[in-house]
Design an enzyme around this catalytic site. Structure first.
Site, PDB file in Angstrom:
ATOM      1  N   CYS A   2       5.540   4.507  10.312  1.00 55.16           N
ATOM      2  CA  CYS A   2       6.328   4.232  11.863  1.00 55.16           C
ATOM      3  C   CYS A   2       6.364   2.684  12.199  1.00 55.16           C
ATOM      4  O   CYS A   2       5.452   2.065  11.655  1.00 55.16           O
ATOM      5  CB  CYS A   2       5.709   4.972  12.843  1.00 55.16           C
ATOM      6  SG  CYS A   2       5.485   6.822  12.397  1.00 55.16           S
ATOM      7  N   ARG A  27       9.804  -0.397   6.148  1.00 55.31           N
ATOM      8  CA  ARG A  27       8.560   0.670   6.041  1.00 55.31           C
ATOM      9  C   ARG A  27       8.747   1.962   5.880  1.00 55.31           C
ATOM     10  O   ARG A  27       7.674   2.713   5.399  1.00 55.31           O
ATOM     11  CB  ARG A  27       7.919   0.379   7.508  1.00 55.31           C
ATOM     12  CG  ARG A  27       7.404  -1.144   7.605  1.00 55.31           C
ATOM     13  CD  ARG A  27       7.083  -1.425   8.961  1.00 55.31           C
ATOM     14  NE  ARG A  27       5.627  -0.932   9.098  1.00 55.31           N
ATOM     15  CZ  ARG A  27       4.486  -1.285   9.179  1.00 55.31           C
ATOM     16  NH1 ARG A  27       4.239  -2.494   8.833  1.00 55.31           N
ATOM     17  NH2 ARG A  27       3.134  -0.484   9.132  1.00 55.31           N
ATOM     18  N   TRP A  74       8.227   8.288  11.124  1.00 54.86           N
ATOM     19  CA  TRP A  74       7.977   8.832   9.881  1.00 54.86           C
ATOM     20  C   TRP A  74       7.243   9.926   9.976  1.00 54.86           C
ATOM     21  O   TRP A  74       6.198   9.916  10.299  1.00 54.86           O
ATOM     22  CB  TRP A  74       7.158   7.783   8.810  1.00 54.86           C
ATOM     23  CG  TRP A  74       7.082   8.068   7.492  1.00 54.86           C
ATOM     24  CD1 TRP A  74       8.242   8.041   6.334  1.00 54.86           C
ATOM     25  CD2 TRP A  74       5.990   8.871   6.579  1.00 54.86           C
ATOM     26  NE1 TRP A  74       7.602   8.469   5.265  1.00 54.86           N
ATOM     27  CE2 TRP A  74       6.366   9.162   5.386  1.00 54.86           C
ATOM     28  CE3 TRP A  74       4.596   9.009   7.110  1.00 54.86           C
ATOM     29  CZ2 TRP A  74       5.461   9.541   4.347  1.00 54.86           C
ATOM     30  CZ3 TRP A  74       3.746   9.908   6.187  1.00 54.86           C
ATOM     31  CH2 TRP A  74       4.018   9.765   5.014  1.00 54.86           C
ATOM     32  N   ASN A 100       2.676   4.617  17.067  1.00 52.02           N
ATOM     33  CA  ASN A 100       2.253   4.842  15.642  1.00 52.02           C
ATOM     34  C   ASN A 100       0.954   5.495  15.713  1.00 52.02           C
ATOM     35  O   ASN A 100       0.163   5.204  16.293  1.00 52.02           O
ATOM     36  CB  ASN A 100       2.356   3.459  14.998  1.00 52.02           C
ATOM     37  CG  ASN A 100       3.812   2.907  14.928  1.00 52.02           C
ATOM     38  OD1 ASN A 100       4.536   3.718  15.178  1.00 52.02           O
ATOM     39  ND2 ASN A 100       3.824   1.584  14.379  1.00 52.02           N
ATOM     40  N   GLY A 101       0.828   6.430  14.623  1.00 51.13           N
ATOM     41  CA  GLY A 101      -0.455   6.989  14.385  1.00 51.13           C
ATOM     42  C   GLY A 101      -0.533   8.429  14.659  1.00 51.13           C
ATOM     43  O   GLY A 101       0.485   9.108  14.637  1.00 51.13           O
ATOM     44  N   GLU A 481       1.144   1.551 -14.162  1.00 50.30           N
ATOM     45  CA  GLU A 481       1.957   1.043 -12.993  1.00 50.30           C
ATOM     46  C   GLU A 481       3.577   1.130 -13.679  1.00 50.30           C
ATOM     47  O   GLU A 481       4.369   1.374 -12.583  1.00 50.30           O
ATOM     48  CB  GLU A 481       1.742  -0.656 -13.165  1.00 50.30           C
ATOM     49  CG  GLU A 481       2.723  -1.628 -12.151  1.00 50.30           C
ATOM     50  CD  GLU A 481       2.640  -1.150 -10.663  1.00 50.30           C
ATOM     51  OE1 GLU A 481       2.023  -0.265 -10.394  1.00 50.30           O
ATOM     52  OE2 GLU A 481       3.643  -1.553  -9.739  1.00 50.30           O
ATOM     53  N   LYS A 485       6.424   3.090 -11.021  1.00 47.15           N
ATOM     54  CA  LYS A 485       7.607   2.429 -10.551  1.00 47.15           C
ATOM     55  C   LYS A 485       8.782   3.121 -10.741  1.00 47.15           C
ATOM     56  O   LYS A 485       9.585   3.493 -10.054  1.00 47.15           O
ATOM     57  CB  LYS A 485       7.791   1.186 -11.276  1.00 47.15           C
ATOM     58  CG  LYS A 485       6.977  -0.149 -11.130  1.00 47.15           C
ATOM     59  CD  LYS A 485       7.342  -0.577  -9.716  1.00 47.15           C
ATOM     60  CE  LYS A 485       6.520  -0.093  -8.622  1.00 47.15           C
ATOM     61  NZ  LYS A 485       5.047  -0.733  -8.176  1.00 47.15           N
ATOM     62  N   GLU A 488       8.779   6.451  -8.444  1.00 48.12           N
ATOM     63  CA  GLU A 488       8.910   6.045  -7.016  1.00 48.12           C
ATOM     64  C   GLU A 488      10.539   5.816  -6.960  1.00 48.12           C
ATOM     65  O   GLU A 488      10.873   6.222  -5.849  1.00 48.12           O
ATOM     66  CB  GLU A 488       7.890   5.469  -6.417  1.00 48.12           C
ATOM     67  CG  GLU A 488       7.969   4.006  -6.926  1.00 48.12           C
ATOM     68  CD  GLU A 488       6.605   2.940  -6.039  1.00 48.12           C
ATOM     69  OE1 GLU A 488       6.429   3.350  -5.155  1.00 48.12           O
ATOM     70  OE2 GLU A 488       6.498   2.186  -6.728  1.00 48.12           O
ATOM     71  N   HIS A 504      -4.923  13.564 -27.542  1.00 53.39           N
ATOM     72  CA  HIS A 504      -5.797  14.415 -26.820  1.00 53.39           C
ATOM     73  C   HIS A 504      -4.997  15.230 -25.790  1.00 53.39           C
ATOM     74  O   HIS A 504      -5.631  15.847 -24.952  1.00 53.39           O
ATOM     75  CB  HIS A 504      -6.821  13.600 -26.032  1.00 53.39           C
ATOM     76  CG  HIS A 504      -7.829  12.852 -27.153  1.00 53.39           C
ATOM     77  ND1 HIS A 504      -8.499  13.498 -28.008  1.00 53.39           N
ATOM     78  CD2 HIS A 504      -8.038  11.612 -27.125  1.00 53.39           C
ATOM     79  CE1 HIS A 504      -9.201  12.294 -28.802  1.00 53.39           C
ATOM     80  NE2 HIS A 504      -8.970  11.248 -28.162  1.00 53.39           N
ATOM     81  N   LYS A 603       6.522   2.185   3.198  1.00 54.16           N
ATOM     82  CA  LYS A 603       5.786   0.968   2.632  1.00 54.16           C
ATOM     83  C   LYS A 603       4.366   0.559   2.901  1.00 54.16           C
ATOM     84  O   LYS A 603       3.574   0.299   2.153  1.00 54.16           O
ATOM     85  CB  LYS A 603       6.579  -0.502   3.288  1.00 54.16           C
ATOM     86  CG  LYS A 603       6.037  -1.759   3.068  1.00 54.16           C
ATOM     87  CD  LYS A 603       6.537  -1.813   1.306  1.00 54.16           C
ATOM     88  CE  LYS A 603       5.896  -2.998   0.524  1.00 54.16           C
ATOM     89  NZ  LYS A 603       6.018  -2.926  -1.025  1.00 54.16           N
TER      90      LYS A 603
HETATM   91  C1  F6R Z   1       3.984   1.381  -5.147  1.00 56.21           C
HETATM   92  C2  F6R Z   1       3.413   1.180  -3.881  1.00 56.21           C
HETATM   93  C3  F6R Z   1       2.191   1.851  -3.333  1.00 56.21           C
HETATM   94  C4  F6R Z   1       1.215   1.074  -2.647  1.00 56.21           C
HETATM   95  C5  F6R Z   1       0.075   1.547  -2.094  1.00 56.21           C
HETATM   96  C6  F6R Z   1      -0.961   0.735  -1.664  1.00 56.21           C
HETATM   97  O1  F6R Z   1       4.850   0.640  -5.609  1.00 56.21           O
HETATM   98  O2  F6R Z   1       3.791   0.521  -2.983  1.00 56.21           O
HETATM   99  O3  F6R Z   1       1.454   2.693  -4.280  1.00 56.21           O
HETATM  100  O4  F6R Z   1       0.689   0.110  -3.809  1.00 56.21           O
HETATM  101  O5  F6R Z   1       0.571   2.569  -1.055  1.00 56.21           O
HETATM  102  O6  F6R Z   1      -0.492  -0.065  -0.536  1.00 56.21           O
HETATM  103  P1  F6R Z   1      -1.059  -1.150  -0.058  1.00 56.21           P
HETATM  104  O7  F6R Z   1      -1.035  -2.330  -1.403  1.00 56.21           O
HETATM  105  O8  F6R Z   1      -0.393  -1.965   1.118  1.00 56.21           O
HETATM  106  O9  F6R Z   1      -2.491  -0.979   0.237  1.00 56.21           O
END
Ligand code: F6R
Length: 608
Positions: A2, A27, A74, A100-101, A481, A485, A488, A504, A603
């Site tokens: 949010c 976000r 959100w 927010n929260g 990673e 990527k 997501e 395995h 985000k």
């Molecule tokens: C992946 C992504 C998430 C963040 C995770 C941690 O692309 O963006 O997996 O890496 O939510 O977020 P931070 O780094 O802000 O603690």
């Protein structure tokens, strides 16, 4: 997650709120709304499911006012509907609240209010705040907000307006970020500086338990019991251009291509050429204290966890310190053993990730020293940690993290160098390491030149339903990673595995329809990874290899390959991750996905 924005001042607040919400779009959210003290009298609240464009279309051009609040939601409690969007109002319609929260005890609070005759309009936890504030209101909004918040259990960042006190916004925070923007004869309130940086760079970061009262020309900050608190005004160190797309198709593309510069920013001033070591002033630790560290533990989530895994590998191999990286969501509910000579790092782009924040607090309660590696200046984790390092990657807007990852790596490389030089690494070895690190931005730039080849590969492979990503040693976290990527942003199912592990289990997935992306640079594990490639090939699996230059042995086995420049083997993660980022990006484009705001994601994950 949010987002909140608020404005009071001489200008018309409506476009300021809508533009601020647009800046918060990255976000991740599902609905949005504004509440404006309109010039014509009533408090006008407009809320819409969908993008800011939908909200904008619903706002009449005639809506004018000098004080208002806005919100991007959100959903947590209650579905995605216009009614559940914020602001929420009390029954008189005079109060509007954005939140927010999560209000954990909203159930009993709601029941009590309903017994008093309050009728709720939405299914949200947040609406109780509007009614609770109305319940306590006796002519002074600050008092009513303070009294209401005393009843609340949970997390909040809120902004509240009341028609009887026009031109005033009251905000408060507990576990959800809030920042005051100090303008010239105007004031702003936001959950993220991105919403207000085009108006002012003078900001005050609120801490948990603080309450702020804003008018156009003044602000006052107190605790919830109204004891005054002195706060310093900070200056935002980046410009609005940094949150523009600057000719790129989307933020993710921009951020991928920005990496040579963002890595250079992270390293800037942190390499001591004379003594061939690292310089990290913000650690708040003396050399003697650093020397006494016997173990390093890293806590993080998602991409930041992957950077932590690389960091742990590096610390162990270069500095010979036992190191591990753990998921903050897991450590948070364990009963971790904290040893006095263990140093912890909380790694986070946003500095607000709830899992990492709460894990850090738990570790600190147990006496641990926790340092932060954060990108967002003034974020909660940055402020609550015992010291740390800012990555200075610049604002990362795309939900999928890219440049934050390589900047987090850069911090670990500097820290590992510092620790290694205090232990076994000689001056000459240190010099070589420094030279390699100084050259890494240029090598990342060279890797980015493979853009067209990678786009063509994405065109060839984007229809696959499943993907395997494999890597060994320091490349294993990079494989994780790469898979993250792809999942997501393209929604293609992908699994990241340590290459040696496929026999395995995961090799059962290999067939003609399941491509495998293998990271196989010229490092000391190359022969082993080549064997894994052959195992995949023997079972008919298509292979895309990321390899060093024109590696003939790799080319003989792989169906396709992406060449990267040669570097010292410890440095490959900076380069190997780049083709994986680009590959995911181009697959998502082929599939017509919303690259910057993939479905269901946010985000900064400020809830559990
Ligand atoms: C992946 C992504 C998430 C963040 C995770 C941690 O692309 O963006 O997996 O890496 O939510 O977020 P931070 O780094 O802000 O603690």
């Amino acid at each position: 997650m949010c987002g909140i924005v608020g404005y009071c001042g001489p200008k018309n607040c409506t476009p300021i709120l809508l533009d601020g919400l647009k800046r918060l779009e990255y976000r991740g959210y599902d609905s949005a709304g504004i509440g404006v003290e309109s010039e014509k009298g009533p408090l006008v609240v407009i809320k819409r499911v969908g993008k800011i464009a939908q909200l904008r279309a619903a706002v009449p051009p005639t809506l004018q006012g000098h004080c208002g609040i806005g919100h991007t939601r959100w959903a947590t409690h209650g579905g995605v509907t216009d009614t559940n969007a914020h602001p929420h109002q009390d029954m008189s319609g005079k109060i509007a609240v954005v939140h927010n929260g999560i209000i954990e005890n909203y159930g009993p609070l709601k029941k009590k209010l309903e017994q008093e005759g309050v009728r709720f309009a939405s299914e949200t936890d947040s609406e109780v705040l509007a009614h609770l504030i109305a319940h306590y209101y006796r002519g002074k909004l600050e008092d009513a907000v303070g009294n209401a918040l005393r009843q609340v259990k949970g997390t909040y960042g809120i902004a509240v307006i009341h028609l009887d006190e026009p031109g005033k916004i009251v905000g408060a925070r507990c576990g959800s970020p809030l920042v005051v923007g100090v303008g010239d004869g105007e004031m702003f309130l936001a959950s993220d500086v991105a919403a207000i940086v085009s108006h002012t760079k003078q900001v005050i970061y609120l801490s948990d338990g603080e309450l702020v009262s804003l008018s156009a020309s003044d602000y006052s900050i107190t605790d919830i019991d109204h004891n005054p608190i002195e706060k310093s005004v900070d200056e935002i160190q980046w410009d609005i251009e940094e949150i523009e797309k600057e000719g790129f198709f989307c933020y993710m593309e921009k951020e991928i291509f920005e990496q040579p510069d963002s890595i250079a920013r992270t390293l800037s001033g942190r390499l001591d050429i004379e003594y061939a070591t690292g310089k990290l002033g913000g650690l708040n630790m003396t050399s003697r204290e650093l020397l006494a560290v016997r173990r390093v533990k890293i806590i993080a989530a998602g991409t930041s966890w992957h950077a932590g895994l690389v960091g742990a590998y590096l610390l162990e191999s270069l500095a010979r310190i036992p190191a591990s990286a753990e998921l903050s969501s897991e450590i948070r509910y364990r009963n971790p053993v904290v040893e006095p000579d263990t140093l912890y790092f909380a790694v986070t782009q946003s500095g607000e990730t709830a899992d990492t924040l709460y894990a850090m607090r738990e570790l600190k309660r147990k006496g641990a020293r926790v340092l932060g590696i954060c990108n967002v200046v003034g974020s909660t984790i940055a402020r609550e940690s015992d010291g740390g390092v800012y990555t200075h990657a610049g604002p990362e807007i795309a939900v999928a993290s890219t440049k934050a990852f390589t900047s987090q790596l850069a911090v670990f490389y500097v820290f590992a160098l510092l620790m290694a030089r205090m232990r076994d690494l000689s001056f000459i070895q240190g010099q070589r390491f420094v030279e390699e690190l100084q050259g890494i931005s240029a090598k990342v730039r060279e890797t980015l030149a493979q853009r067209d080849r990678i786009q063509n590969l994405a065109k060839k492979y984007y229809r696959a339903r499943d993907f395997l990503f494999l890597g060994r040693g320091i490349e294993y976290p990079v494989a994780l990673e790469g898979a993250l990527k792809l999942k997501e942003i393209s929604y293609i199912h992908a699994e990241g595995y340590a290459a040696g592990e496929i026999k395995h289990g995961p090799i059962a997935l290999v067939n003609e329809e399941t491509p495998t992306l293998i990271i196989v640079p010229r490092d000391s594990l190359r022969e082993k990874t080549l064997s894994n490639m052959k195992e995949v090939k023997a079972r008919g699996g298509p292979i895309i290899a990321v390899c060093t230059g024109e590696d003939e042995e790799v080319k003989a086995i792989a169906d396709d390959y992406i060449p990267i420049p040669a570097v010292d083997e410890l440095f490959y993660p900076f380069l190997t991750v780049v083709p994986l980022q680009l590959f995911s990006y181009f697959c998502a484009l082929e599939l017509g996905r919303d690259v910057d705001q993939p479905r269901n994601l946010a985000k900064s994950v400020t809830v559990e």
